[in-house]
Structures are given as C-alpha cells and as structure tokens.
Design a protein around this motif. Structure first.
Motif, PDB file in Angstrom:
ATOM      1  N   LEU A 239       0.814  -1.200   0.000  1.00  0.00           N
ATOM      2  CA  LEU A 239       0.000   0.000   0.000  1.00  0.00           C
ATOM      3  C   LEU A 239       0.855   1.262   0.000  1.00  0.00           C
ATOM      4  O   LEU A 239       0.374   2.344  -0.322  1.00  0.00           O
ATOM      5  CB  LEU A 239      -0.939   0.015   1.214  1.00  0.00           C
ATOM      6  CG  LEU A 239      -2.036  -1.051   1.219  1.00  0.00           C
ATOM      7  CD1 LEU A 239      -2.903  -0.916   2.463  1.00  0.00           C
ATOM      8  CD2 LEU A 239      -2.896  -0.947  -0.033  1.00  0.00           C
ATOM      9  N   ILE A 240       2.125   1.110   0.384  1.00  0.00           N
ATOM     10  CA  ILE A 240       3.050   2.231   0.401  1.00  0.00           C
ATOM     11  C   ILE A 240       4.334   1.822  -0.319  1.00  0.00           C
ATOM     12  O   ILE A 240       4.875   0.753  -0.050  1.00  0.00           O
ATOM     13  CB  ILE A 240       3.401   2.673   1.842  1.00  0.00           C
ATOM     14  CG1 ILE A 240       2.129   2.975   2.641  1.00  0.00           C
ATOM     15  CG2 ILE A 240       4.313   3.897   1.813  1.00  0.00           C
ATOM     16  CD1 ILE A 240       1.343   4.177   2.150  1.00  0.00           C
ATOM     17  N   VAL A 241       4.801   2.642  -1.226  1.00  0.00           N
ATOM     18  CA  VAL A 241       6.078   2.414  -1.892  1.00  0.00           C
ATOM     19  C   VAL A 241       6.808   3.748  -1.997  1.00  0.00           C
ATOM     20  O   VAL A 241       6.201   4.811  -1.863  1.00  0.00           O
ATOM     21  CB  VAL A 241       5.914   1.811  -3.312  1.00  0.00           C
ATOM     22  CG1 VAL A 241       5.286   0.436  -3.248  1.00  0.00           C
ATOM     23  CG2 VAL A 241       5.109   2.751  -4.204  1.00  0.00           C
ATOM     24  N   LEU A 242       8.103   3.658  -2.235  1.00  0.00           N
ATOM     25  CA  LEU A 242       8.868   4.864  -2.512  1.00  0.00           C
ATOM     26  C   LEU A 242       8.835   5.087  -4.019  1.00  0.00           C
ATOM     27  O   LEU A 242       9.453   4.347  -4.779  1.00  0.00           O
ATOM     28  CB  LEU A 242      10.305   4.712  -2.015  1.00  0.00           C
ATOM     29  CG  LEU A 242      10.473   4.586  -0.496  1.00  0.00           C
ATOM     30  CD1 LEU A 242      11.934   4.390  -0.132  1.00  0.00           C
ATOM     31  CD2 LEU A 242       9.911   5.814   0.215  1.00  0.00           C
ATOM     32  N   GLY A 243       8.069   6.078  -4.448  1.00  0.00           N
ATOM     33  CA  GLY A 243       7.903   6.342  -5.859  1.00  0.00           C
ATOM     34  C   GLY A 243       9.041   7.162  -6.440  1.00  0.00           C
ATOM     35  O   GLY A 243      10.168   7.158  -5.929  1.00  0.00           O
ATOM     36  N   MET A 244       8.757   7.884  -7.499  1.00  0.00           N
ATOM     37  CA  MET A 244       9.768   8.713  -8.143  1.00  0.00           C
ATOM     38  C   MET A 244      10.398   9.670  -7.141  1.00  0.00           C
ATOM     39  O   MET A 244       9.710  10.219  -6.275  1.00  0.00           O
ATOM     40  CB  MET A 244       9.125   9.504  -9.286  1.00  0.00           C
ATOM     41  CG  MET A 244       8.579   8.640 -10.411  1.00  0.00           C
ATOM     42  SD  MET A 244       9.889   7.886 -11.409  1.00  0.00           S
ATOM     43  CE  MET A 244      10.481   9.337 -12.275  1.00  0.00           C
ATOM     44  N   PHE A 245      11.705   9.826  -7.253  1.00  0.00           N
ATOM     45  CA  PHE A 245      12.482  10.720  -6.383  1.00  0.00           C
ATOM     46  C   PHE A 245      12.446  10.295  -4.915  1.00  0.00           C
ATOM     47  O   PHE A 245      12.746  11.089  -4.029  1.00  0.00           O
ATOM     48  CB  PHE A 245      11.985  12.172  -6.514  1.00  0.00           C
ATOM     49  CG  PHE A 245      11.782  12.626  -7.923  1.00  0.00           C
ATOM     50  CD1 PHE A 245      12.859  12.748  -8.792  1.00  0.00           C
ATOM     51  CD2 PHE A 245      10.504  12.884  -8.410  1.00  0.00           C
ATOM     52  CE1 PHE A 245      12.671  13.149 -10.110  1.00  0.00           C
ATOM     53  CE2 PHE A 245      10.305  13.281  -9.723  1.00  0.00           C
ATOM     54  CZ  PHE A 245      11.388  13.418 -10.565  1.00  0.00           C
ATOM     55  N   GLY A 246      12.059   9.033  -4.652  1.00  0.00           N
ATOM     56  CA  GLY A 246      12.025   8.528  -3.286  1.00  0.00           C
ATOM     57  C   GLY A 246      10.869   9.046  -2.469  1.00  0.00           C
ATOM     58  O   GLY A 246      10.876   8.948  -1.227  1.00  0.00           O
ATOM     59  N   ILE A 247       9.841   9.591  -3.120  1.00  0.00           N
ATOM     60  CA  ILE A 247       8.684  10.149  -2.409  1.00  0.00           C
ATOM     61  C   ILE A 247       7.703   9.027  -2.073  1.00  0.00           C
ATOM     62  O   ILE A 247       7.275   8.289  -2.963  1.00  0.00           O
ATOM     63  CB  ILE A 247       7.982  11.214  -3.273  1.00  0.00           C
ATOM     64  CG1 ILE A 247       8.948  12.362  -3.575  1.00  0.00           C
ATOM     65  CG2 ILE A 247       6.730  11.736  -2.572  1.00  0.00           C
ATOM     66  CD1 ILE A 247       8.379  13.387  -4.542  1.00  0.00           C
ATOM     67  N   PRO A 248       7.329   8.873  -0.794  1.00  0.00           N
ATOM     68  CA  PRO A 248       6.345   7.839  -0.426  1.00  0.00           C
ATOM     69  C   PRO A 248       5.055   8.034  -1.201  1.00  0.00           C
ATOM     70  O   PRO A 248       4.567   9.151  -1.350  1.00  0.00           O
ATOM     71  CB  PRO A 248       6.144   8.071   1.079  1.00  0.00           C
ATOM     72  CG  PRO A 248       7.410   8.711   1.537  1.00  0.00           C
ATOM     73  CD  PRO A 248       7.833   9.589   0.389  1.00  0.00           C
ATOM     74  N   ASN A 249       4.516   6.925  -1.706  1.00  0.00           N
ATOM     75  CA  ASN A 249       3.339   6.984  -2.552  1.00  0.00           C
ATOM     76  C   ASN A 249       2.506   5.734  -2.350  1.00  0.00           C
ATOM     77  O   ASN A 249       2.954   4.764  -1.726  1.00  0.00           O
ATOM     78  CB  ASN A 249       3.767   7.110  -4.017  1.00  0.00           C
ATOM     79  CG  ASN A 249       2.964   8.164  -4.745  1.00  0.00           C
ATOM     80  OD1 ASN A 249       1.741   8.075  -4.793  1.00  0.00           O
ATOM     81  ND2 ASN A 249       3.649   9.165  -5.286  1.00  0.00           N
ATOM     82  N   SER A 250       1.297   5.739  -2.911  1.00  0.00           N
ATOM     83  CA  SER A 250       0.416   4.588  -2.746  1.00  0.00           C
ATOM     84  C   SER A 250      -0.347   4.304  -4.031  1.00  0.00           C
ATOM     85  O   SER A 250      -0.824   5.232  -4.697  1.00  0.00           O
ATOM     86  CB  SER A 250      -0.585   4.838  -1.612  1.00  0.00           C
ATOM     87  OG  SER A 250      -1.521   3.770  -1.528  1.00  0.00           O
TER      88      SER A 250
END
Length: 347
Positions: A239-250
């Motif tokens: 449900l949570i990942v580190l997206g582009m640029f290391g920004i937490p995302n879901s």
C-alpha cells in the motif's frame, strides 16, 4: 414570494449534491451487476474473453510505454532455439520474483499473451492471478482480456485439464511485501500447490525469472515493516512504496510518481523445464518434495546463468535466497518484520 424564493434557493443547493450521489450509487450498482453477471464468470472460464483487437491494443499502450521507460529484454525466441520452450507443448510456467507490483507481467507479458506471442494458440495460454485483482474496476477487464484467470484451484485445474499453458507467481502477496532491492529472494508456499498441480496433470514446470523486478522501486526497512503490518492485519499487498524521487506513494491514488525508476533494467529469462513424470491425482509427500528439489535446482541454474549480466553486481554476488514458508509464513530478519517460523536455503 419570499418563501418560494427561499425554497428554490435551497433546492438549487441540494440538487447538485443529490445528483452526484445518485450517479455514484448508480455507477457502483451498475459495476457490481457487471462484475456478478460478466466478470466473475469470465474469471473462471477456460476460453478467451473479449475481442482480441481490444486486448492487443490496450496492452500495447503499457508495453510500448514500458519499452520506452525501461531497458527491457526477453529471451522467448532464444529459448525456442535452445529447445527450452516448445509452443506445441503444455507448461506450468512459474515466474519469480513478485517485486513491488509485478511490472514484468503487467507491462510486458500481458501484451505477449494478448497477442498469443510468439506462437501460443489463442485460448491456450493463461496466467493465474489473485481473485482480488479481478475485482478492481478497469484492472479486472484489462487482465481478463490478457488471459488472466482466477487462481482458485477449480479454475486452475480446469485450465490445465483443457491442455492450456498456465503461468503462476507462487510467492504471492507475502513475497510482494518483502521486496528488497538489495537482494534476490523468493518464497515457496507451504502447501506447494503449484508443484502438486503440475504432478496431478503431468505438466512440466518451466521456471521464469524477471531480473530487475526487485530494483524497479527504491525499498527501505520501514516501508517493508509498514506493508507487512497491513498484510498481517488486512491481507493487503503493498500500500506504500517509494515512488519517483524517493517520495512515499500509494497505488490507492494512482499518479505519475508511482512509475518505476526511469531506465531500470528488466530482463525476462527462462530456465530448463522440469519434467514431473506421469500424472497422479494425489502424489505422496516424497514425490512432491523430490519434484520441488529438482525445480529449485533448475531455478538455481537459471539464476546463476544470468545474474551477472542482468543484476547489479552487489545483488548478484549475494545469490538467490529461497524461503520455505511455514504454516504462519516465512522467517524474516528483524530489518524486515517480526520473525516467524520457516526454513530457508541459499541457492
């Protein structure tokens, strides 16, 4: 007149809200009916669903984007030339690892299977997926068009009995929430359903490894702990990942920041098929374990053959860790999650 004006003003404020709520209720009711009457039966059928042109065109969008965004390679043609893959033969394809979101399957394999690429016969190649994925609007339609079916045992059995090649990802959600970009690990389920199913139908196991899947997203220990908590509490995947640029995302809120790291490598490779012998409805535990050992040996050979060319050196040098899940799940390090009982072996 003043009272009538007040009523009209009040109604003008309420009507838009009522319209929106009624539209939403109608949309939900319509989709639930669509799911119950069309999608659910389709998820269990043993023939192709929907028009082929729509399957090809919709999956081509992701495929073409994936080829532009990632460095993708696939060894299908080479596997045929080396005698590893025979399109006139039936297989139970077992692919590893799950990764954060099975990007290899979503971006690339979906297009291949929608096209019956390179020489699969239409309606004779499927992928078994978690039933939850077939309950998500739009995603469910896309997956069904690309020959995905429910991985429940009845459907799985029916597909193999029809002579279809079926692909499955045995690590499942647990492997997903344990994704670590710094090492390669796969999880073997406790009941060994994919091994038993192959023996039951006498279908060879074909190991497939998506090198680079674990490195498509940045990973961290706190992300794994959080996703593991959600998994244990609610049975959900990442449900949570580190997206582009290391920004937490879901993935709950799809957006461009959810894309994999630009320019990452994704290399799908196939190993030698593992013959399981004559079909047997209820194989002994000894036979199941013997086939499992040979499958793991084939997986090891596949991994060792391609790891240096397809993975970062620091990851390749660690080898492949195979975790045998116990009744309550695999043993994990303190960095990953609370420890549970399991056996593991390094290949």
């Amino acid at each position: 007149a003043d009272r009538m004006e007040y009523v009209l003003q009040t109604a003008s404020r309420l009507v838009p809200g009522q319209i929106v709520s009624r539209v939403l209720v109608a949309a939900v009711a319509t989709w639930l009916s669509w799911y119950a009457l069309v999608l659910k039966p389709a998820s269990r059928q043993t023939r192709a669903w929907g028009p082929r042109w729509l399957a090809v065109s919709s999956s081509a969008v992701l495929h073409n984007f994936g080829k532009a965004w990632l460095r993708f390679t696939d060894d299908s043609n080479d596997a045929v030339q080396r005698g590893i893959l025979d399109y006139d033969k039936q297989y139970l394809m077992v692919w590893h690892p799950h990764g954060a979101f099975t990007v290899a399957a979503l971006y690339f394999m979906s297009y291949f299977w929608a096209r019956d690429y390179p020489r699969f016969r239409r309606g004779k190649a499927y992928v078994a997926v978690a039933p939850l994925l077939l309950r998500v609007p739009l995603l469910s339609e896309f997956l069904l068009l690309c020959h995905a079916r429910s991985q429940d045992s009845k459907t799985f059995n029916a597909l193999l009995a029809e002579g279809a090649t079926v692909a499955v990802q045995p690590g499942g959600i647990h492997e997903q929430v344990c994704t670590d970009g710094n090492k390669e690990q796969v999880f073997i389920p406790p009941r060994l359903g994919f091994i038993r199913m192959a023996i039951k139908h006498g279908v060879p196991l074909l190991p497939v490894y998506a090198f680079g899947e674990n490195q498509l997203y940045r990973t961290s220990s706190w992300i794994r702990r959080l996703n593991m908590w959600f998994y244990h509490k609610f049975g959900t995947g990442n449900l949570i990942v580190l997206g582009m640029f290391g920004i937490p995302n879901s993935p709950v809120f799809p957006n461009p920041l959810m894309l994999p790291i630009f320019g990452s490598g994704m290399h799908v490779r196939r190993g030698e098929p593992v013959e399981v012998g004559t079909p047997e409805e209820n194989p002994s535990e000894e036979r199941v374990q013997e086939v499992l050992r040979r499958y793991e040996a084939a997986l090891k050979k596949l991994f060792d053959t391609h790891k240096d060319a397809c993975l970062p050196k620091a990851v390749a040098d660690k080898g492949l860790l195979v975790m045998h899940r116990g009744p309550k799940g695999p043993a994990l390090t303190k960095e990953q999650a609370p420890v549970e009982q399991a056996n593991s072996s390094k290949l």
